[in-house]
Design an enzyme around this catalytic site. Structure first.
Site, mmCIF file in Angstrom:
data_model
loop_
_atom_site.group_PDB
_atom_site.id
_atom_site.type_symbol
_atom_site.label_atom_id
_atom_site.label_comp_id
_atom_site.label_asym_id
_atom_site.label_seq_id
_atom_site.Cartn_x
_atom_site.Cartn_y
_atom_site.Cartn_z
ATOM 1 N N HIS A 1 1.160 -1.125 -0.129
ATOM 2 C CA HIS A 1 -0.360 0.085 0.031
ATOM 3 C C HIS A 1 1.195 0.920 0.146
ATOM 4 O O HIS A 1 2.003 1.136 0.926
ATOM 5 C CB HIS A 1 -1.125 0.016 1.448
ATOM 6 C CG HIS A 1 -1.490 1.620 1.115
ATOM 7 N ND1 HIS A 1 -2.739 1.198 0.861
ATOM 8 C CD2 HIS A 1 -1.552 2.766 1.933
ATOM 9 C CE1 HIS A 1 -3.826 2.152 0.746
ATOM 10 N NE2 HIS A 1 -2.789 2.884 1.053
ATOM 11 N N ASP B 1 -14.521 4.159 8.104
ATOM 12 C CA ASP B 1 -13.576 4.954 8.073
ATOM 13 C C ASP B 1 -14.012 5.856 6.841
ATOM 14 O O ASP B 1 -13.932 7.078 6.415
ATOM 15 C CB ASP B 1 -12.512 3.541 7.379
ATOM 16 C CG ASP B 1 -11.982 4.597 6.823
ATOM 17 O OD1 ASP B 1 -10.870 5.918 7.213
ATOM 18 O OD2 ASP B 1 -11.102 5.263 5.086
ATOM 19 N N ARG C 1 -13.846 14.456 8.184
ATOM 20 C CA ARG C 1 -12.084 14.456 8.389
ATOM 21 C C ARG C 1 -11.760 15.920 7.413
ATOM 22 O O ARG C 1 -10.893 16.318 7.486
ATOM 23 C CB ARG C 1 -11.024 13.820 8.681
ATOM 24 C CG ARG C 1 -10.969 12.687 9.755
ATOM 25 C CD ARG C 1 -10.014 11.692 9.989
ATOM 26 N NE ARG C 1 -9.302 11.906 9.710
ATOM 27 C CZ ARG C 1 -7.689 10.899 8.828
ATOM 28 N NH1 ARG C 1 -8.964 10.060 8.464
ATOM 29 N NH2 ARG C 1 -7.421 11.201 8.639
ATOM 30 N N SER D 1 -6.862 4.766 9.516
ATOM 31 C CA SER D 1 -7.495 4.927 8.406
ATOM 32 C C SER D 1 -6.741 4.294 7.012
ATOM 33 O O SER D 1 -7.489 2.874 7.185
ATOM 34 C CB SER D 1 -7.964 6.290 8.091
ATOM 35 O OG SER D 1 -8.182 6.481 6.805
ATOM 36 N N LYS E 1 -8.070 -0.825 6.621
ATOM 37 C CA LYS E 1 -8.708 -0.913 5.453
ATOM 38 C C LYS E 1 -7.287 -1.685 4.761
ATOM 39 O O LYS E 1 -8.023 -3.150 4.328
ATOM 40 C CB LYS E 1 -8.892 0.345 4.454
ATOM 41 C CG LYS E 1 -9.744 1.426 4.448
ATOM 42 C CD LYS E 1 -10.194 2.371 3.778
ATOM 43 C CE LYS E 1 -8.505 2.956 4.216
ATOM 44 N NZ LYS E 1 -9.337 4.856 3.472
#
Ligand code: URA
Ligand code: CA
Length: 441
Positions: free
Chosen positions: A82, A161, A168, A183, A187
């Site tokens: 990621h 989230d 946010r 967050s 995921k």
């Protein structure tokens, strides 16, 4: 449980319990807590922070707020990677096929472009016919059969989230270490991979611009992942300038194919190999970095990596002809050079600006409803430290029409900053972070 007392506690800087954290995370997911209370709590968290234990509880609660993908039917150790978001950052399309070709199952859930950054799903969709919407069963079956799948997040992934991130965004509470970490990691945990390599970007085009903040973000996320029982490590890599030379969806797919064909080397390949090597190690297919790098290079040079990409494109309904002829990818009608306004050396890049230029050309979305033009973007011919002459092409724009091309040319001339003195090239890899250690390069 009472939301006002939870807000009160965090307002006073006290530590929330697991039960309190689950109460508001699940309440965010099911809509039972009003936005104004969630917003107040988010600001209290932004101002007063969270302990490591609180951040772990928040992450696990957000993961548990929706479906958790069960990849246990896949033999071996499924890995994912990621990135915190970059420009010209096509490492996934290079490393995923190489890692899969080395026998480590790649079960990857990717995202779309966000702000000035590009997204792997948008890039993949520039391939004719390719679908990124697979059911969980189809996802697992594809990884079992060919060892690789890259898909969009399934619908009910970390719904807490979704609510918190949207709030946010409009309450100036994005830039909070525990909120960013929970967050992202929630995921990743929900998407099921056992081994996860994080690519935390640092520099002008990154979420965290300073190296120390980026290392702290990397360490926070890795600790959460490891506390949650996954194998997780992070590399902190440079985003002071776009990583690859191509920016734009089909252009970035072309660059990834050029790399997998062995036609192109450079920073994109270097960073993809480093991230990929860590994935091979997490996946148990290499004991040392040296061995991992050698295996990946062999997959590249033998063409097995490119063949893996072909198999994935075919499995997901796409036409793999672009792997043999990149001209089969969508082509923009107007292609023009960007002449350098001065001579000297490239000192800096306004990486956020360059990402926004690509977005304005149609490569990204300004609103959720915008439709992406896969063909548009630009190719940079220079990197920081390179010499340039007045009038020399520093880039080439690929635009939908003449007006868009001219606007992009003017923008890029401002965003590639040229000065008189020679400057060194940027370092690509800044640090490697595990649960226990930080190695700086
Ligand atoms: N990306 C995410 O998914 N969450 C954040 O908070 C920031 C970037
Ligand atoms: Ca499930």
């Amino acid at each position: 449980m009472n939301m006002v007392s939870i807000i009160e506690k965090k307002k006073l800087g006290q530590e929330l319990t697991k039960e309190e954290i689950e109460f508001f995370a699940f309440g965010a997911a099911d809509g039972s807590i009003p936005d104004y209370q969630l917003a107040a709590l988010l600001m209290a968290i932004r101002l007063n922070g969270m302990s490591r234990q609180e951040t772990v509880h928040l992450t696990l609660a957000m993961t548990a707020s929706g479906d958790v993908c069960d990849l246990s039917a896949i033999p071996g150790i499924p890995v994912d990677k990621h990135s915190t978001g970059g420009v010209g950052d096509t490492t996934s399309l290079v490393l995923a096929p190489l890692v899969a070709a080395c026998g480590v199952p790649v079960a990857k859930m990717s995202g779309r472009g966000l702000g000035h950054t590009g997204g792997t799903l948008d890039k993949l969709e520039s391939i004719e016919g390719l679908s990124i919407s697979l059911s969980e069963d189809a996802f697992i079956r594809q990884v079992q059969e060919i060892g690789i799948a890259i898909i969009g997040q399934t619908k009910n992934l970390a719904p807490a989230d979704k609510t918190l991130y949207a709030l946010r965004d409009v309450t100036s509470t994005v830039d909070s270490l525990p909120l960013i970490s929970s967050s992202i990691v929630s995921k990743k945990l929900a998407s099921g991979a056992q081994g996860i390599v994080l690519d935390v970007k640092t520099g002008a085009g990154a979420m965290m611009q300073s190296l120390e903040d980026s290392i702290e973000l990397a360490q926070t996320m890795v600790r959460i992942g490891c506390d949650a029982g996954r194998r997780m490590v992070a590399l902190v890599t440079d985003m002071g300038e776009p990583l690859g030379s191509h920016v734009g969806n089909a252009l970035e797919v072309k660059e990834a194919i050029d790399v997998l064909c062995g036609r192109v080397q450079g920073p994109l390949l270097t960073v993809a190999l480093e991230l990929g090597a860590r994935m091979l190690m997490l996946g148990g297919k290499a004991d040392t970095l040296e061995e991992a790098r050698e295996k990946l290079v062999d997959a590249l040079e033998s063409g097995r990596g490119l063949e893996k990409l072909r198999q994935m494109i075919r499995a997901q309904g796409g036409n793999p002809a672009c792997c043999d002829d990149v001209a089969k990818l969508p082509q923009a009608p107007v292609i023009l050079p960007v002449p350098s306004p001065s001579s000297g050396y490239v000192h800096r890049m306004d990486t956020v600006g360059l990402g926004n230029t690509a977005q304005a050309m149609g490569a990204g979305r300004r609103t959720k409803e915008d439709v992406i033009d896969p063909s548009v973007g630009f190719v940079l011919n220079k990197r920081i430290g390179d010499a340039v002459e007045t009038g020399e092409a520093i880039a080439t724009v690929h635009a939908k029409d003449e007006a868009s091309a001219q606007a992009a040319i003017a923008a890029i001339q401002q965003q590639v900053i040229i000065g008189a003195e020679k400057v060194p090239a940027c370092k690509l890899i800044h640090a490697f972070v595990t649960d226990e250690s930080i190695t700086r390069y």
